[in-house]
Scaffold this active site. Structure first.
Site, short mmCIF file in Angstrom:
data_model
loop_
_atom_site.label_atom_id
_atom_site.label_comp_id
_atom_site.label_asym_id
_atom_site.label_seq_id
_atom_site.Cartn_x
_atom_site.Cartn_y
_atom_site.Cartn_z
N CYS A 33 46.08 30.83 44.60
CA CYS A 33 45.11 31.33 43.76
C CYS A 33 44.21 30.36 43.18
O CYS A 33 43.05 30.70 42.61
CB CYS A 33 45.69 32.39 42.54
SG CYS A 33 46.42 33.45 43.13
N HIS A 39 38.62 34.19 43.65
CA HIS A 39 38.97 35.21 44.50
C HIS A 39 38.87 36.51 44.09
O HIS A 39 38.91 36.60 42.78
CB HIS A 39 40.34 34.64 44.92
CG HIS A 39 41.38 34.46 44.00
ND1 HIS A 39 41.71 33.68 43.01
CD2 HIS A 39 42.46 35.57 43.69
CE1 HIS A 39 42.72 33.90 42.49
NE2 HIS A 39 43.13 35.29 42.90
N HIS A 41 40.69 40.45 43.94
CA HIS A 41 41.77 41.60 44.22
C HIS A 41 41.28 42.91 44.28
O HIS A 41 40.45 43.29 43.54
CB HIS A 41 42.71 41.40 42.85
CG HIS A 41 43.44 39.95 42.90
ND1 HIS A 41 44.62 39.83 43.59
CD2 HIS A 41 43.28 38.85 42.04
CE1 HIS A 41 44.98 38.48 43.36
NE2 HIS A 41 44.43 37.93 42.46
N HIS A 80 34.48 46.02 40.59
CA HIS A 80 33.33 45.16 41.17
C HIS A 80 32.61 44.07 40.23
O HIS A 80 31.46 44.14 40.31
CB HIS A 80 32.43 46.27 41.63
CG HIS A 80 33.01 46.80 42.85
ND1 HIS A 80 33.64 48.29 42.73
CD2 HIS A 80 32.81 46.67 44.18
CE1 HIS A 80 33.86 48.79 43.92
NE2 HIS A 80 33.51 47.79 44.88
N GLU A 124 48.75 43.96 41.40
CA GLU A 124 48.15 42.97 41.86
C GLU A 124 48.21 42.97 43.62
O GLU A 124 47.30 42.98 44.28
CB GLU A 124 48.28 41.44 41.65
CG GLU A 124 47.49 40.46 42.26
CD GLU A 124 47.83 39.03 41.67
OE1 GLU A 124 48.12 38.29 42.21
OE2 GLU A 124 47.75 39.03 40.46
#
Length: 140
Positions: A33, A39, A41, A80, A124
């Site tokens: 991570c 990054h 999810h 988003h 997650e």
């Protein structure tokens, strides 16, 4: 009890380069991570409410109402979004799954009837799941 599921798409840096940690310490702590560019999810969020079943409606809570509360408390602020850049709460709080669950709990507590919120589950991945029940956090 009744539950409702929502899926949110987010991006976050996962505190990839904490000012208080070296690059090596960040890598050791956050593993894959650890990415300075962040990054993403696809979190799944399950909210459970509980209480007395209303004798007239036959429900603990109208699921349409719960969905609207979840829209305001979860989807609008998080979906988003880059958590670290777009959500003020995460400018000071590490954007871990545990803290996402706390953020959601706190937002829902402001909207739901007193004492009805039972738990917030943030998935997650299928293997990384956090359940938050107020002050009690369970990592599965």
């Amino acid at each position: 009890m009744c539950e409702h599921l929502e899926q949110i798409l987010t991006c976050h840096a996962c505190l990839s380069h904490s000012k208080s940690l070296s690059d090596e310490e960040n890598l050791k702590l956050f593993g894959k991570c650890n990415n300075p560019n962040g990054h993403g999810h696809n979190y799944k969020v399950v909210v459970t409410v509980r209480g007395e079943i209303d004798p007239v409606s036959g429900m603990v809570m109208n699921l349409t109402d719960l969905k609207e509360f979840m829209q305001e408390a979860i989807m609008e602020p998080l979906d988003h979004k880059n958590l670290d850049k777009d959500v003020p709460y995460f400018s000071e709080v590490v954007s871990t799954t545990e803290n996402v669950a706390v953020f959601i709990w706190d937002n829902l507590q402001k909207l739901l009837p007193q004492g009805i919120l039972y738990k917030v589950e943030v998935q997650e991945t299928e293997q990384n799941v956090v359940v938050y029940k107020g002050e009690e956090t369970i990592v599965k």
